[in-house]
Design an enzyme around this catalytic site. Structure first.
Site, PDB file in Angstrom:
ATOM      1  N   THR A 155      40.271  33.941  31.057  1.00  0.00           N
ATOM      2  CA  THR A 155      41.302  33.189  31.862  1.00  0.00           C
ATOM      3  C   THR A 155      40.801  31.863  32.001  1.00  0.00           C
ATOM      4  OG1 THR A 155      41.595  35.439  33.205  1.00  0.00           O
ATOM      5  CG2 THR A 155      42.272  33.407  34.107  1.00  0.00           C
ATOM      6  N   LEU A 161      51.765  45.630  47.903  1.00  0.00           N
ATOM      7  CA  LEU A 161      52.053  45.463  49.368  1.00  0.00           C
ATOM      8  C   LEU A 161      51.229  45.978  50.333  1.00  0.00           C
ATOM      9  CD1 LEU A 161      56.021  45.135  49.457  1.00  0.00           C
ATOM     10  CD2 LEU A 161      54.287  43.168  49.798  1.00  0.00           C
ATOM     11  N   GLY A 175      45.556  44.928  54.366  1.00  0.00           N
ATOM     12  CA  GLY A 175      44.288  45.471  54.754  1.00  0.00           C
ATOM     13  C   GLY A 175      43.242  44.005  54.848  1.00  0.00           C
ATOM     14  N   CYS A 191      38.365  38.004  39.895  1.00  0.00           N
ATOM     15  CA  CYS A 191      39.648  37.255  39.350  1.00  0.00           C
ATOM     16  C   CYS A 191      40.632  36.523  40.378  1.00  0.00           C
ATOM     17  CB  CYS A 191      40.393  38.376  38.379  1.00  0.00           C
ATOM     18  SG  CYS A 191      39.410  39.241  37.163  1.00  0.00           S
TER      19      CYS A 191
HETATM   20  C1  UDX Z   1      43.418  41.698  38.910  1.00  0.00           C
HETATM   21  C2  UDX Z   1      44.673  41.682  37.939  1.00  0.00           C
HETATM   22  O1  UDX Z   1      45.269  42.890  38.813  1.00  0.00           O
HETATM   23  C3  UDX Z   1      44.696  41.987  36.614  1.00  0.00           C
HETATM   24  O2  UDX Z   1      45.894  41.973  35.988  1.00  0.00           O
HETATM   25  C4  UDX Z   1      43.941  40.735  36.082  1.00  0.00           C
HETATM   26  O3  UDX Z   1      43.556  40.746  34.597  1.00  0.00           O
HETATM   27  C5  UDX Z   1      42.759  40.727  36.550  1.00  0.00           C
HETATM   28  O4  UDX Z   1      42.602  40.472  38.106  1.00  0.00           O
HETATM   29  P1  UDX Z   1      41.505  43.457  39.365  1.00  0.00           P
HETATM   30  O5  UDX Z   1      40.595  42.236  39.820  1.00  0.00           O
HETATM   31  O6  UDX Z   1      40.882  44.583  38.634  1.00  0.00           O
HETATM   32  O7  UDX Z   1      42.622  43.049  38.597  1.00  0.00           O
HETATM   33  O8  UDX Z   1      41.964  43.922  40.753  1.00  0.00           O
HETATM   34  P2  UDX Z   1      43.411  44.392  41.512  1.00  0.00           P
HETATM   35  O9  UDX Z   1      43.501  45.706  41.145  1.00  0.00           O
HETATM   36  O10 UDX Z   1      44.566  43.522  41.063  1.00  0.00           O
HETATM   37  O11 UDX Z   1      43.185  44.115  42.940  1.00  0.00           O
HETATM   38  C6  UDX Z   1      42.617  42.720  43.412  1.00  0.00           C
HETATM   39  C7  UDX Z   1      42.439  43.047  44.890  1.00  0.00           C
HETATM   40  O12 UDX Z   1      43.407  42.937  45.623  1.00  0.00           O
HETATM   41  C8  UDX Z   1      41.552  43.983  45.448  1.00  0.00           C
HETATM   42  O13 UDX Z   1      40.484  43.477  46.473  1.00  0.00           O
HETATM   43  C9  UDX Z   1      42.448  44.927  45.895  1.00  0.00           C
HETATM   44  O14 UDX Z   1      42.058  45.687  47.165  1.00  0.00           O
HETATM   45  C10 UDX Z   1      43.255  43.971  46.732  1.00  0.00           C
HETATM   46  N1  UDX Z   1      44.881  44.442  46.789  1.00  0.00           N
HETATM   47  C11 UDX Z   1      45.608  44.899  45.832  1.00  0.00           C
HETATM   48  C12 UDX Z   1      45.268  44.360  48.356  1.00  0.00           C
HETATM   49  O15 UDX Z   1      44.541  44.084  49.223  1.00  0.00           O
HETATM   50  N2  UDX Z   1      46.496  44.912  48.415  1.00  0.00           N
HETATM   51  C13 UDX Z   1      47.295  45.323  47.457  1.00  0.00           C
HETATM   52  O16 UDX Z   1      48.206  45.914  47.718  1.00  0.00           O
HETATM   53  C14 UDX Z   1      46.807  45.610  46.238  1.00  0.00           C
END
Ligand code: UDX
Length: 463
Positions: free
Chosen positions: A132, A270, A273, A280
């Site tokens: 990225t 959505l 929390g 990322c």
């Molecule tokens: C993310 C992107 O989803 C992915 O497409 C990209 O390639 C890399 O970054 P990742 O870092 O593995 O992936 O985590 P993700 O599942 O997206 O969650 C990111 C954060 O958001 C986590 O801390 C998760 O707990 C939080 N989250 C996610 C929320 O607080 N609420 C949600 O509804 C969804």
């Protein structure tokens, strides 16, 4: 996108190119049938992988690794000359962390990988960026390649961001929901398609299609920053709603459900929390702002600063709730929680991973610790990484050890082990039945029935 037509004499792309991956992303492509060489400069990591051990917790990956190493399709090295000799297509998958001196992305690993590999190339090759990166990086990599490629060896650059989520890496690589190919020539286009033929073949056997967006460098680079910014914004949107719910007595979980039924909004991402963390989303929204600022479009992304602030405020909110539940005032320097033992359940930034990078759970734990509380932290998979990152915290070996004698239990990662813990059993172990549900993931009525004082995020205080 209209690509120039191939001229007579343009070399034909290979049907099944050999692939190298710099930054060890290689495992799943071997599963797709390619001959793959993974390179990492970390000799310890390479030794582990060569022995069939995955250095991270990623469901399903160890099986695939062992199978493909055994089948001879997958090898590992630390040697750039070997990678150059082996591969026709070289994927650059190294990290681009936040710079130490600002919001921008640190491109030194990309630079190091390209300048180490390219001088060893001896035949026409394609370098594909997967990392990225800020928009403009692919063009800069092209210049680097031009500077370092041996005379007479044609080396082209392409950019193809990956969208994998930790915990779903295998699935996301084998069955991507789209491919984005940033290319400058028909040859690069064809080579990239050939390098993904395994993905298309698998989709065909499952009666699926993988959408492909063929585009220019800048768009390919921006797609990744835009996608992650959108996801971060969606999470901060619902967390902003949580703040409004908190002052108005509404329940953000029900609100999210109600708006999520509208397909245009959708219910994914959505969950209110403790906010987003990981390697990322947080650094990408910052790098995106920094780059837009450099390019004179800083104002267009100013909202991402707000997205970041909302996200940070959720972490402080847990400390406020802790002070409230423990009956301590929240002054300008935060509360004084001296004398209380707090069980923190969760260290990773989300369940299904051992990754604690920019983890809300760890950040909140540090705040609680700074406020004077005694901490007992437990996580099913993240203990080793948490200990490395935060050696001065107190760790418990099991959930039971963590909660025993606690005045307050904080659930900060939504692991199943915590979600389905028996509130009556936990109640029998603690000193005070107070719980903060940082992910709104517990069965609230069940915990209340077991005598707990419950606080969620963006939810009214139960009567
Ligand atoms: C993310 C992107 O989803 C992915 O497409 C990209 O390639 C890399 O970054 P990742 O870092 O593995 O992936 O985590 P993700 O599942 O997206 O969650 C990111 C954060 O958001 C986590 O801390 C998760 O707990 C939080 N989250 C996610 C929320 O607080 N609420 C949600 O509804 C969804």
């Amino acid at each position: 996108m209209n690509l120039p037509q191939p001229s007579l004499g343009t070399p034909q792309p290979l049907a099944r190119p050999r692939l190298t991956f710099i930054g060890t992303y290689a495992i799943c492509f071997a599963e797709l049938g390619y001959d793959v060489l993974g390179l990492d400069v970390d000799a310890q990591k390479i030794e582990l992988l060569a022995r069939g051990e995955v250095p991270i917790h990623e469901p399903g990956l160890d099986d695939i690794l062992r199978r493909n190493v055994a089948a001879g399709r997958l090898r590992f090295t630390t040697d750039y000359a070997e990678a150059a000799e082996f591969g026709d297509v070289h994927f650059i998958c190294v990290g681009t962390p936040q710079r130490g001196d600002g919001l921008g992305a640190d491109l030194s690993y990309v630079e190091a990988a390209v300048t180490a590999l390219v001088p060893h190339l001896t035949r026409q090759s394609l370098i594909v960026g997967k990392s990225t990166v800020p928009v403009g990086t692919a063009a800069w990599v092209e210049q680097l390649v031009g500077k370092h490629a041996p005379a007479g060896v044609e080396v082209e650059v392409a950019w193809s961001p990956e969208f994998l989520q930790e915990g779903y890496a295998v699935e996301d690589v084998l069955r991507p929901n789209r491919l984005v190919l940033g290319v400058r020539s028909p040859w690069a286009h064809e080579m990239l398609l050939a390098a993904h033929k395994g993905v298309f073949d698998l989709a065909a056997t499952e009666d699926r299609e993988v959408p492909v967006v063929v585009t220019d460098f800048a768009t390919a680079e921006l797609v990744k920053h835009a996608a992650n910014s959108f996801l971060a914004t969606k999470i901060s949107f619902i967390n902003a709603m949580a703040e409004v719910c908190e002052v108005s007595g509404a329940d953000v979980s029900q609100l999210a459900r109600a708006i999520g039924y509208d397909d245009r909004i959708g219910k994914k991402f959505l969950r209110a929390g403790v906010g987003f963390g990981g390697a990322c989303l947080p650094k990408d929204i910052r790098a995106f702002q920094a780059r837009a600022q450099e390019l004179g479009a800083g104002e267009a992304l100013r909202f991402l600063h707000e997205v970041d602030l909302i996200n940070q405020r959720r972490r402080s909110r847990v400390v406020q709730l802790a002070a409230d539940l423990l009956g301590r005032p929240y002054g300008p320097a935060g509360p004084d929680l001296t004398g209380f033992r707090i069980a923190v359940l969760g260290a990773t930034f989300k369940p299904g991973t051992d990754d604690v990078r920019d983890s809300p759970a760890l950040s909140i734990t540090r705040k609680l610790r700074r406020a004077g509380a005694e901490i007992a932290l437990y996580d099913p998979k993240g203990m080793a990484n948490a200990r490395r990152e935060q050696p001065d915290l107190e760790y418990a070996d099991t959930l039971v050890d963590a909660v025993t004698g606690a005045d307050l239990v904080c659930v900060l990662t939504a692991w199943e082990e915590f979600r389905y813990a028996d509130p009556s059993h936990v109640a029998s172990l603690v000193r005070g039945r107070r719980v903060i549900d940082g992910l709104n993931c517990l069965d609230q009525p069940l915990w209340i029935a077991a005598g707990w004082e419950y606080r969620g995020m963006g939810r009214p205080t139960p009567a």
